[in-house]
Scaffold this active site. Structure first.
Site, PDB file in Angstrom:
ATOM      1  N   ASP A 185     -13.845  -8.073 -26.778  1.00 44.75           N
ATOM      2  CA  ASP A 185     -13.748  -9.473 -27.157  1.00 44.75           C
ATOM      3  C   ASP A 185     -13.029 -10.221 -26.049  1.00 44.75           C
ATOM      4  O   ASP A 185     -12.006  -9.764 -25.532  1.00 44.75           O
ATOM      5  CB  ASP A 185     -12.970  -9.606 -28.481  1.00 44.75           C
ATOM      6  N   GLU A 275     -19.905 -10.044 -26.067  1.00 43.43           N
ATOM      7  CA  GLU A 275     -20.459 -11.289 -26.556  1.00 43.43           C
ATOM      8  C   GLU A 275     -21.040 -12.057 -25.378  1.00 43.43           C
ATOM      9  O   GLU A 275     -20.418 -12.113 -24.324  1.00 43.43           O
ATOM     10  CB  GLU A 275     -19.326 -12.113 -27.163  1.00 43.43           C
ATOM     11  N   CYS A 329     -14.936 -10.326 -41.567  1.00 45.42           N
ATOM     12  CA  CYS A 329     -13.981  -9.238 -41.776  1.00 45.42           C
ATOM     13  C   CYS A 329     -14.653  -7.941 -41.329  1.00 45.42           C
ATOM     14  O   CYS A 329     -15.748  -7.613 -41.792  1.00 45.42           O
ATOM     15  CB  CYS A 329     -13.598  -9.151 -43.257  1.00 45.42           C
ATOM     16  N   CYS A 332     -14.928  -5.477 -44.763  1.00 44.00           N
ATOM     17  CA  CYS A 332     -15.840  -5.686 -45.888  1.00 44.00           C
ATOM     18  C   CYS A 332     -16.995  -6.620 -45.561  1.00 44.00           C
ATOM     19  O   CYS A 332     -17.934  -6.744 -46.343  1.00 44.00           O
ATOM     20  CB  CYS A 332     -15.068  -6.201 -47.109  1.00 44.00           C
ATOM     21  N   CYS A 347      -7.667 -10.447 -44.993  1.00 47.13           N
ATOM     22  CA  CYS A 347      -8.809 -10.543 -45.895  1.00 47.13           C
ATOM     23  C   CYS A 347      -8.389 -10.103 -47.303  1.00 47.13           C
ATOM     24  O   CYS A 347      -7.461  -9.305 -47.467  1.00 47.13           O
ATOM     25  CB  CYS A 347      -9.948  -9.666 -45.380  1.00 47.13           C
ATOM     26  N   ASP A 356      -8.214 -10.778 -32.488  1.00 50.72           N
ATOM     27  CA  ASP A 356      -9.056 -10.350 -31.365  1.00 50.72           C
ATOM     28  C   ASP A 356      -9.574  -8.926 -31.571  1.00 50.72           C
ATOM     29  O   ASP A 356     -10.717  -8.617 -31.241  1.00 50.72           O
ATOM     30  CB  ASP A 356      -8.278 -10.415 -30.048  1.00 50.72           C
TER      31      ASP A 356
HETATM   32 ZN   LIG Z   1     -12.484  -7.829 -45.897  1.00 50.68          ZN
END
Ligand SMILES: [Zn+2]
Length: 374
Positions: A185, A275, A329, A332, A347, A356
């Site tokens: 990242d 990215e 996240c 999840c 989260c 990051d």
């Molecule tokens: Zn999560």
């Protein structure tokens, strides 16, 4: 041993252009002289005699002015042309060697003899009899690559190129272990955060040198000549030289560091996911200030990484720049927007992680998904 040629755009001085033109001309001359002697010899004796460029240097004095290896390569090329013409096994027949006219391609090849051909200071290519030619080094060889030869050419539009042939041991890694993957990242205040939580940054001396630069620039601003309409004093010019030297030093240091870091990663990992960057949108988004964004060389870092992985037969995966790596996240998959001030991703599923690092893990997972789809 494997070979790889990289072609660099070069910008010779007027004197160097003249020398290139002379060398092209001498190569053509020697080719035609040798060919004609071979033909005459055959007519007289029924055999093609061996001829060397040295034979003509007394009659044509100007042949001594140019790179003798260039002429030696002409001899080799002529021999190759003969060999392939008389080779009965060759399926694709080459014609009998032809005389070269002025319209022929302008090029010559010279060999590296213990550093006579070299890439210098990341911006010059050194050649025998020519010296340092200004070049755009868009691609760097690896440390263990050895320069074999260089071919200078002039294109029809008048531009010059030098193609350098490198030799190296090729180590191709068969990518089978998918656990040898890393996601990177972008970090505007460093270089990257990887999906294992390691931070890649610019060299520590880099910051020190920036401090030194700021100090010398302040000194410069106090010298006579720093203001508009002021005549530049000797002290000003002296200080300016000092400042420029630090500039060069910093940019070389940064380049060396990017080189080192990208080589490390390319050696260590089989699959690297990053990215796609849109520098403009990044500075708009306020990822640090725009200067730091453009200054830390991440774009160059990525391009180095890409070719180094390619050379090793490994994977470089770019994920879409619209992929919301910082919003998801990594545990999840739920999505939320973080403000720039929030450095920790929290989260409801229980995940609490550096933002990051969370993004780097997302980038890695998305890269692996893309690799499986492909
Ligand atoms: Zn999560």
């Amino acid at each position: 041993m494997a070979n790889k040629a990289i072609k660099y755009r070069v910008y010779p001085t007027t004197e160097q252009e003249v020398m290139f033109a002379k060398t092209f001309g001498c190569c053509r001359k020697v080719w035609n002289l040798m060919l004609s002697d071979k033909i005459d010899g055959y007519k007289a004796t029924g055999k093609f005699p061996t001829v060397t460029p040295a034979k003509y240097k007394n009659d044509y004095h100007y042949l001594r002015e140019v790179d003798s290896l260039a002429l030696a390569n002409v001899q080799m090329n002529l021999q190759k042309a003969y060999k392939s013409f008389f080779d009965k096994k060759r399926k694709k027949k080459n014609g009998f060697p032809k005389f070269k006219s002025r319209k022929a391609r302008n090029s010559y090849t010279t060999n590296n003899q213990k550093g006579t051909v070299a890439i210098i200071e990341n911006k010059y290519i050194k050649l025998p009899k020519i010296g340092k030619v200004k070049a755009v080094i868009h691609r760097f060889p690896e440390e263990d690559w050895i320069i074999k030869s260089a071919t200078v050419s002039k294109e029809r539009d008048g531009s010059f190129y030098i193609s350098i042939l490198f030799e190296f041991d090729r180590i191709i890694t068969k990518v089978t272990k998918s656990d040898n993957v890393i996601g990177l990242d972008y970090k505007s205040d460093g270089l990257y955060m990887d999906s294992d939580g390691n931070i890649g940054s610019n060299h520590k001396y880099y910051r020190e040198n920036h401090k030194k630069l700021a100090k010398e620039q302040r000194k410069l601003s106090r010298k006579v000549g720093s203001k508009k309409n002021q005549t530049k004093s000797n002290n000003y010019l002296k200080q300016l030289k000092k400042v420029n030297k630090i500039h060069r030093h910093i940019s070389n240091q940064r380049l060396d560091n990017l080189h080192k870091k990208s080589t490390e990663i390319a050696n260590q990992y089989d699959i690297v996911c990053v990215e796609s960057l849109n520098m403009k949108s990044m500075s708009n988004k306020g990822f640090g200030n725009g200067k730091a964004t453009l200054d830390n060389g991440y774009g160059m870092f990525l391009s180095m990484l890409e070719y180094k992985l390619n050379d090793r037969g490994k994977y470089f995966i770019k994920i879409d720049k619209w992929y919301p790596s910082s919003q998801l996240c990594s545990c999840c998959g739920s999505r939320k927007k973080l403000t720039l001030q929030e450095r920790i991703y929290k989260c409801n599923c229980g995940l609490t992680m550096d933002r990051d690092l969370n993004a780097a893990i997302n980038i890695k997972n998305e890269g692996l998904r893309l690799l499986e789809v492909a």
